[in-house]
Motif scaffolding. Structure first.
Motif, PDB file in Angstrom:
ATOM      1  N   GLU A   1      -4.172 -15.006 -12.905  1.00  0.00           N
ATOM      2  CA  GLU A   1      -5.774 -14.295 -12.855  1.00  0.00           C
ATOM      3  C   GLU A   1      -5.875 -14.244 -11.393  1.00  0.00           C
ATOM      4  OE1 GLU A   1      -9.218 -15.360 -15.602  1.00  0.00           O
ATOM      5  OE2 GLU A   1      -9.642 -16.605 -13.762  1.00  0.00           O
ATOM      6  N   PHE A   2      -6.624 -13.128 -10.943  1.00  0.00           N
ATOM      7  CA  PHE A   2      -6.925 -13.047  -9.452  1.00  0.00           C
ATOM      8  C   PHE A   2      -8.680 -12.745  -9.585  1.00  0.00           C
ATOM      9  CE2 PHE A   2      -2.744 -11.957  -9.659  1.00  0.00           C
ATOM     10  CZ  PHE A   2      -1.777 -12.786  -8.785  1.00  0.00           C
ATOM     11  N   GLN A   3      -9.112 -13.084  -8.100  1.00  0.00           N
ATOM     12  CA  GLN A   3     -10.499 -12.861  -7.900  1.00  0.00           C
ATOM     13  C   GLN A   3     -10.259 -12.301  -6.679  1.00  0.00           C
ATOM     14  OE1 GLN A   3     -12.962 -16.157  -8.309  1.00  0.00           O
ATOM     15  NE2 GLN A   3     -13.527 -15.714 -10.404  1.00  0.00           N
ATOM     16  N   LEU A   4     -11.398 -11.266  -6.471  1.00  0.00           N
ATOM     17  CA  LEU A   4     -11.401 -10.603  -5.090  1.00  0.00           C
ATOM     18  C   LEU A   4     -12.754 -10.227  -5.013  1.00  0.00           C
ATOM     19  CD1 LEU A   4      -8.598  -7.906  -5.441  1.00  0.00           C
ATOM     20  CD2 LEU A   4      -8.519 -10.107  -4.308  1.00  0.00           C
ATOM     21  N   SER A   5     -13.480 -10.326  -3.799  1.00  0.00           N
ATOM     22  CA  SER A   5     -14.701  -9.650  -3.261  1.00  0.00           C
ATOM     23  C   SER A   5     -14.613  -8.297  -3.268  1.00  0.00           C
ATOM     24  CB  SER A   5     -15.229 -10.449  -2.060  1.00  0.00           C
ATOM     25  OG  SER A   5     -15.468 -11.606  -2.149  1.00  0.00           O
TER      26      SER A   5
ATOM     27  N   PHE B   1      -7.759  -5.372   0.256  1.00  0.00           N
ATOM     28  CA  PHE B   1      -6.842  -6.550  -0.123  1.00  0.00           C
ATOM     29  C   PHE B   1      -5.518  -6.797   0.665  1.00  0.00           C
ATOM     30  CE2 PHE B   1      -5.098  -2.691  -2.345  1.00  0.00           C
ATOM     31  CZ  PHE B   1      -3.861  -3.002  -2.581  1.00  0.00           C
ATOM     32  N   LEU B   2      -5.037  -7.960   0.556  1.00  0.00           N
ATOM     33  CA  LEU B   2      -3.862  -8.248   1.153  1.00  0.00           C
ATOM     34  C   LEU B   2      -2.808  -8.697  -0.077  1.00  0.00           C
ATOM     35  CD1 LEU B   2      -5.418 -10.611   3.801  1.00  0.00           C
ATOM     36  CD2 LEU B   2      -4.093  -8.603   4.225  1.00  0.00           C
ATOM     37  N   ASP B   3      -1.644  -8.330   0.148  1.00  0.00           N
ATOM     38  CA  ASP B   3      -0.518  -8.964  -0.996  1.00  0.00           C
ATOM     39  C   ASP B   3       0.814  -9.261  -0.227  1.00  0.00           C
ATOM     40  OD1 ASP B   3       1.367  -6.738  -1.889  1.00  0.00           O
ATOM     41  OD2 ASP B   3      -0.395  -5.755  -0.997  1.00  0.00           O
TER      42      ASP B   3
ATOM     43  N   GLY C   1       7.275  -3.506   3.357  1.00  0.00           N
ATOM     44  CA  GLY C   1       7.315  -2.508   2.316  1.00  0.00           C
ATOM     45  C   GLY C   1       5.694  -1.729   2.461  1.00  0.00           C
ATOM     46  N   SER C   2       4.780  -2.625   2.665  1.00  0.00           N
ATOM     47  CA  SER C   2       3.432  -1.940   2.993  1.00  0.00           C
ATOM     48  C   SER C   2       2.975  -2.191   4.319  1.00  0.00           C
ATOM     49  CB  SER C   2       2.377  -2.096   1.796  1.00  0.00           C
ATOM     50  OG  SER C   2       2.036  -3.664   1.829  1.00  0.00           O
ATOM     51  N   TYR C   3       1.673  -1.785   4.656  1.00  0.00           N
ATOM     52  CA  TYR C   3       1.262  -1.969   6.064  1.00  0.00           C
ATOM     53  C   TYR C   3       1.056  -3.411   6.147  1.00  0.00           C
ATOM     54  CZ  TYR C   3      -2.277  -1.551   9.871  1.00  0.00           C
ATOM     55  OH  TYR C   3      -2.797  -1.779  11.104  1.00  0.00           O
ATOM     56  N   SER C   4       1.066  -3.970   7.250  1.00  0.00           N
ATOM     57  CA  SER C   4       1.053  -5.312   7.515  1.00  0.00           C
ATOM     58  C   SER C   4      -0.339  -5.945   7.500  1.00  0.00           C
ATOM     59  CB  SER C   4       1.674  -5.830   8.716  1.00  0.00           C
ATOM     60  OG  SER C   4       1.136  -5.340   9.901  1.00  0.00           O
ATOM     61  N   GLY C   5      -1.220  -4.873   7.834  1.00  0.00           N
ATOM     62  CA  GLY C   5      -2.737  -5.421   7.824  1.00  0.00           C
ATOM     63  C   GLY C   5      -3.468  -5.341   6.546  1.00  0.00           C
ATOM     64  N   GLY C   6      -2.635  -5.022   5.486  1.00  0.00           N
ATOM     65  CA  GLY C   6      -3.352  -4.830   4.211  1.00  0.00           C
ATOM     66  C   GLY C   6      -3.788  -3.478   3.798  1.00  0.00           C
ATOM     67  N   ARG C   7      -4.153  -3.339   2.781  1.00  0.00           N
ATOM     68  CA  ARG C   7      -4.718  -1.913   2.315  1.00  0.00           C
ATOM     69  C   ARG C   7      -6.003  -1.856   1.541  1.00  0.00           C
ATOM     70  NH1 ARG C   7       0.085  -0.199  -1.277  1.00  0.00           N
ATOM     71  NH2 ARG C   7       0.138  -2.789  -1.649  1.00  0.00           N
TER      72      ARG C   7
ATOM     73  N   ASN D   1      -9.387 -11.931   0.199  1.00  0.00           N
ATOM     74  CA  ASN D   1      -8.894 -10.985  -0.540  1.00  0.00           C
ATOM     75  C   ASN D   1      -7.413 -10.789  -0.596  1.00  0.00           C
ATOM     76  OD1 ASN D   1     -11.570 -10.505  -1.482  1.00  0.00           O
ATOM     77  ND2 ASN D   1     -11.381  -8.383  -1.267  1.00  0.00           N
ATOM     78  N   TYR D   2      -6.858 -12.086  -0.509  1.00  0.00           N
ATOM     79  CA  TYR D   2      -5.260 -12.154  -0.553  1.00  0.00           C
ATOM     80  C   TYR D   2      -5.006 -12.166  -2.149  1.00  0.00           C
ATOM     81  CZ  TYR D   2      -0.709 -14.311  -0.842  1.00  0.00           C
ATOM     82  OH  TYR D   2       0.618 -14.592  -1.129  1.00  0.00           O
TER      83      TYR D   2
END
Length: 200
Positions: free
Chosen positions: A106-110, A131-133, A139-145, A184-185
């Motif tokens: 389970e995850f929660q994000l603002s 969000f960050l992951d 693989g994806s952009y370092s600053g999040g998407r 938002n990780y």
């Protein structure tokens, strides 16, 4: 010789049909993104990158990353100045908190509203979900998407991470992009949406 020519033409047409089918497997969203990036009036790419542009690199569409989230609205949240990659500080407010299950966790994000967009046509119900992951920098952009949603009538929201996209500053440093808040990780790999951009 004539038969050989007919055979070659037949093979070529079958090959073209197969190529066409492969292209049709892309999602409409991916096609729209690529079209925008090729369009000089919309593209965030630098001219030299746009001229060589053949398409964004996407993760393969995966329905695992289309999640049904519960939205808990936060009407008492106070507006704040969102940090960006420049000195610009646009006004945002936390619209609510989304809770969802992904890969058994389970995850929660603002989820936010950009107050500067509220009066613009088409953005009255627009929600912003940065969000960050664990794919960031691998693989994806370092600053999040980022991904987006619309305010639902009830308390259920569909989040499609297959439409996760990079901030414009991933392509061109002239842009001012919201920095993803650490809260938002998502502690897993979101292998969906747009991958990191390899600049020329």
């Amino acid at each position: 010789m004539k038969n050989l020519l007919v055979l070659c033409l037949l093979c070529f047409s079958i090959s073209c049909a197969q190529d066409k089918r492969a292209l049709n497997e892309e999602t409409d969203w991916q096609k729209e993104m690529n079209a925008d990036f090729k369009d000089a009036t919309k593209s965030p790419l630098k001219d030299k990158d746009r001229k060589k542009f053949t398409g964004l690199d996407f993760y393969k569409f995966d329905s695992t990353y289309v999640v049904k989230a519960t939205l808990k609205r936060t009407p008492d949240a106070k507006p704040f100045k969102m940090k960006t990659t420049t000195e610009r500080r646009p006004d945002y407010v936390q619209y609510g908190v989304v809770t969802f299950t992904l890969k058994g966790k389970e995850f929660q994000l603002s989820i936010y509203q950009n107050l500067g967009l509220l009066d613009e046509e088409g953005y009255e119900d627009y929600l912003f979900l940065p969000f960050l992951d664990d794919t960031n920098g691998n693989g994806s952009y370092s600053g999040g998407r980022y991904t987006e949603a619309r305010i639902p009538e009830g308390d259920t929201l569909i989040i499609d991470f297959n439409t996760a996209y990079n901030p414009y500053c991933a392509y061109n440093e002239k842009y001012s992009c919201p920095i993803v808040p650490r809260e938002n990780y998502i502690a897993t790999e979101i292998e969906a949406g747009v991958k990191d951009f390899k600049k020329s």
